[in-house]
Every structure is written in structure tokens, then in C-alpha cells.
Motif scaffolding. Structure first.
Motif, PDB file in Angstrom:
ATOM      1  N   HIS A 254     -51.085   1.360  60.044  1.00  0.00           N
ATOM      2  CA  HIS A 254     -49.649   1.294  60.351  1.00  0.00           C
ATOM      3  C   HIS A 254     -49.477   1.413  61.858  1.00  0.00           C
ATOM      4  O   HIS A 254     -49.887   2.415  62.441  1.00  0.00           O
ATOM      5  N   GLU A 256     -46.547   0.639  65.227  1.00  0.00           N
ATOM      6  CA  GLU A 256     -45.130   0.366  65.505  1.00  0.00           C
ATOM      7  C   GLU A 256     -44.986  -0.276  66.872  1.00  0.00           C
ATOM      8  O   GLU A 256     -45.781   0.005  67.777  1.00  0.00           O
ATOM      9  N   THR A 259     -39.539  -4.778  68.904  1.00  0.00           N
ATOM     10  CA  THR A 259     -39.445  -6.161  68.425  1.00  0.00           C
ATOM     11  C   THR A 259     -39.438  -7.154  69.585  1.00  0.00           C
ATOM     12  O   THR A 259     -40.172  -8.147  69.576  1.00  0.00           O
ATOM     13  N   LYS A 334     -36.977  -1.829  66.547  1.00  0.00           N
ATOM     14  CA  LYS A 334     -38.378  -1.419  66.409  1.00  0.00           C
ATOM     15  C   LYS A 334     -38.866  -1.764  65.015  1.00  0.00           C
ATOM     16  O   LYS A 334     -38.134  -1.600  64.033  1.00  0.00           O
ATOM     17  N   ARG A 336     -42.312  -1.818  62.114  1.00  0.00           N
ATOM     18  CA  ARG A 336     -43.621  -1.267  61.720  1.00  0.00           C
ATOM     19  C   ARG A 336     -44.452  -2.402  61.136  1.00  0.00           C
ATOM     20  O   ARG A 336     -43.970  -3.143  60.274  1.00  0.00           O
ATOM     21  N   GLU A 338     -47.733  -3.299  59.016  1.00  0.00           N
ATOM     22  CA  GLU A 338     -48.723  -2.711  58.101  1.00  0.00           C
ATOM     23  C   GLU A 338     -49.821  -3.735  57.834  1.00  0.00           C
ATOM     24  O   GLU A 338     -49.537  -4.871  57.455  1.00  0.00           O
ATOM     25  N   THR A 351     -38.765   0.410  61.324  1.00  0.00           N
ATOM     26  CA  THR A 351     -39.424   1.683  61.605  1.00  0.00           C
ATOM     27  C   THR A 351     -38.598   2.842  61.063  1.00  0.00           C
ATOM     28  O   THR A 351     -39.124   3.807  60.529  1.00  0.00           O
ATOM     29  N   GLU A 352     -37.284   2.727  61.242  1.00  0.00           N
ATOM     30  CA  GLU A 352     -36.406   3.829  60.832  1.00  0.00           C
ATOM     31  C   GLU A 352     -35.365   3.345  59.846  1.00  0.00           C
ATOM     32  O   GLU A 352     -35.088   2.161  59.737  1.00  0.00           O
TER      33      GLU A 352
END
Length: 370
Positions: A254, A256, A259, A334, A336, A338, A351-352
Motif C-alpha cells: 500500500h 500513497e 494525485t 490524495k 492510495r 494497492e 486515501t481518506e
């Protein structure tokens, strides 16, 4: 048939309905727009797959119906001065006046214009037009253009107690957007597939406002209603990809990243890739750093982008356009990423906050020494 109407309103209505007009058809009436002056003025365009009908505020003096060639009618109205347009039809002869300009053109018999399909009500849902517009815009790019799997040339609309999920797949990538909806009526959960071409028009019709849009599912068709405009499309039949099983969620890596920073790096390296000179991006995920490089006949390019997390030196290849499309569509600053191995898909998530989007891009095999 006789009415008067503001030029700007009529022009906007012609522009909207023309999108569903056939440029060439064995039925000449389908190359035109159906005008119906009754209690209100309605314009309809229909190409036997998608139909668009819109209502225009007009002062109607005499009722009637008529079909006018969409291209010529649109050009005439567009080039008229900004004033009130008066429209008069006797038999099929049409007189259009505006300011000092006047046209007399021939219309055709409205009987030849096929009726829009009726949508036998099954289920419906309501959400703001701005939300629907964003959801379509952020998934439409992944709709397949391969006719060998017709079901994937559209997007899946899945409605349940959680809200609305729109999914598009094309064999190389997957795009998913989820939103809570204002209300739904009908079954506990239901789903249908809408052709990408129709959704592209819905996106253009939707306003950037909280005005409501309603979607009605019928047995063979689906209807979208945005303000005074309605779009009816046939549904696509078939077995859509079981997307939940296709998305790997037990990924071991993972990381982050911002973008815009990721997009800028990929964009720079992509400068030496073209349609003639195709080459995958070689991505190496290190500790807090993503290294991106590529090589084509022109030369090679390299860039680095800071990330948070350790990719363990994982090397993986991607189609540059597919990766950029997903990052451009992602509605978050932002994301993430994977990953697991060099041959398993990359999953992009927020991300959040709520997981309201998910993009999956399949890797490309890298040749040694590239």
C-alpha cells in the motif's frame, strides 16, 4: 401550427435533441426533429436506440406537429439574430421569421416519425444532477468499445440500500463510483446496464447543480429525466462482469501519493510515447519514491515522484493512458495505490474518507532490457 419563442431557448433545445438524431437513416424522418406544439412546445430526436425530448417555453397560437431536418433547422436558428423567433407552418411549408430575417423551408409528415418507446415502470431513483454528471464522467472512460462483448459497451448501474454504484470495464481496467442517493422506489435492490453512447449524452444534459435527476428502469428501456429534458435508451442485455470477485482487496503493498504529482510525472514520461511508438511505463515502487521510465525509438525518459510507503522495489509495467485516465477521473487530492506483484492489478482508492471510488488497472508485461 404557429408559435413564437426566444431564439436562445430554441437553439439550446435543438442542440440537445439533435444529439439523438440519425445523421443518415433509411427513414428520412429520423434525420429530423419532431416539433409538437400543444399545451407546450416539445422537440424530439430519436435514432431508434436513444431518444431525447425537451420542452421549450413558447407562446403557442396554433397547435400542430411537424418534422424538420435537424441540420438545416439548427443552422437557421443558430444564425438568426438574438430576438423572438416566430414559426408558422401550413401543411408542410414552414415560415421562420426573426428580426429582419425570414426563411421558408419544407418540413415532412410527422406520421413517419417513430414513437419513442414507452418505459414500463419497474424501479426508480433520484439524485442531484451534479452527482449523476460526476459519476458518469468518472467512469465512462473505462467503457469498452469492443462489440464482441456488447454488455461491456455500457455501464452497470447497481442500486441497493447503500446507494448507487456505477461500474465500467473494458478488459484492461475497471472504474467504479459510489454515491448515496436521495430516494429510490421499487425493489430492495436492482441493476441495469446503459449503453455508453446514451450515458455520454446524459452527462452533457445534466447541469452542475443540485436540481434533481430521476432514473426510471423499465423492462427493456431506461429513462433519465433532468429538468425539462428526458432521455430514453434501450438497456443492454447479458451477463455483466462479476466485478466484486475481479477486484483483489488483499493486496500486500500500500503506497500513497498526491494525485496531481503522480499525473504530472506520468505525463512527462509519456511525452515520448505515441500511437505509432507504443511502450509501457516501467514503474519501480521504492521506499517513499516511485521511479517511472520508458523507452521508444525516439529515446528514453525518466522521472521520479515522491510517495508515502514502501513498495519493496516492486517493478511493474502499465499502459500510460490507462493509468492517467484513472488518476484524472479520481475525485480526490490524495490516492492510495494497492499492489501485490508485477503481474497483478493495481487498485487506486481514496486515501481518506469514504471509499466512493475505485479504479483498477491491469499491468503490462515488461520485456527484459526495455
Amino acid at each position: 401550427m404557429k408559435f413564437s419563442c426566444e431564439k436562445a431557448l430554441l437553439q439550446a433545445a435543438i442542440s440537445t435533441t439533435s444529439r439523438a438524431v440519425s445523421p443518415k437513416s433509411s427513414i428520412p424522418a429520423l434525420e429530423g426533429i419532431l416539433l409538437e406544439a400543444g399545451n407546450d412546445l416539445r422537440l424530439t430526436g430519436y435514432n431508434l436506440e436513444t431518444g431525447i425530448r425537451t420542452i421549450v417555453p413558447a407562446d403557442i397560437q396554433e397547435k400542430g406537429t411537424l418534422v424538420l431536418g435537424a441540420r438545416l433547422f439548427g443552422e437557421i436558428i443558430r444564425k438568426l439574430p438574438d430576438d423572438i423567433v416566430t414559426f408558422k407552418a401550413e401543411q408542410y411549408m414552414v415560415n421562420i421569421k426573426c428580426g429582419m430575417s425570414e426563411f421558408n423551408i419544407l418540413g415532412t409528415d410527422p406520421e413517419e416519425f417513430p414513437e419513442l418507446p414507452t418505459v414500463e415502470y419497474q424501479n426508480s431513483l433520484h439524485l442531484p444532477q451534479s452527482a449523476l454528471k460526476a459519476m458518469i464522467g468518472q467512469t465512462l472512460f473505462a467503457v469498452s468499445d469492443n462489440e464482441s462483448r456488447p454488455i461491456h459497451t455500457g455501464s452497470l448501474f447497481e442500486v441497493d440500500n447503500e446507494g448507487l454504484t456505477i461500474v465500467s470495464v473494458d478488459g484492461y481496467r475497471l472504474a467504479l463510483r459510489h454515491e448515496a442517493i436521495d430516494k429510490k422506489e421499487g425493489a430492495e435492490s436492482f441493476s441495469f446496464v446503459v449503453p455508453g453512447a446514451a450515458l455520454s449524452e446524459v452527462e452533457k444534459i445534466c447541469a452542475d447543480s443540485d436540481e434533481p435527476a430521476s432514473i426510471t428502469q423499465g423492462a427493456r428501456h431506461v429513462m433519465f429525466k433532468m429538468g425539462d429534458t428526458m432521455l430514453v435508451s434501450r438497456r443492454l442485455e447479458g451477463e455483466f462482469l462479476a466485478y466484486r470477485q475481479a477486484i483483489p482487496r488483499n493486496n500486500t503493498i500500500h503506497v500513497e501519493g498526491e494525485t496531481r504529482a503522480l499525473l504530472a510525472s506520468i505525463d512527462r514520461v509519456s511525452l515520448i510515447i505515441s500511437d505509432k511508438l507504443k511502450s509501457p511505463l516501467r514503474c519501480v515502487f521504492d521506499q517513499n519514491l516511485l521511479k517511472i521510465s520508458t523507452k521508444t525509438a525516439i529515446g528514453d525518459a525518466y522521472d521520479e515522484c515522491p510517495i508515502q510507503g514502501d513498495g519493496g522495489g516492486l517493478e511493474i509495467g502499465f499502459n500510460n493512458r490507462y493509468l492517467m485516465d484513472a488518476l484524472k477521473a479520481a475525485p480526490a487530492d490524495k490516492v492510495r495505490l494497492e499492489l501485490t506483484t508485477g503481474v497483478s492489478p493495481c487498485v487506486i482508492l481514496p486515501t481518506e474518507g469514504v471509499e466512493n471510488f475505485l479504479y483498477m488497472v491491469l499491468p503490462v508485461r515488461l520485456k527484459a532490457g526495455e
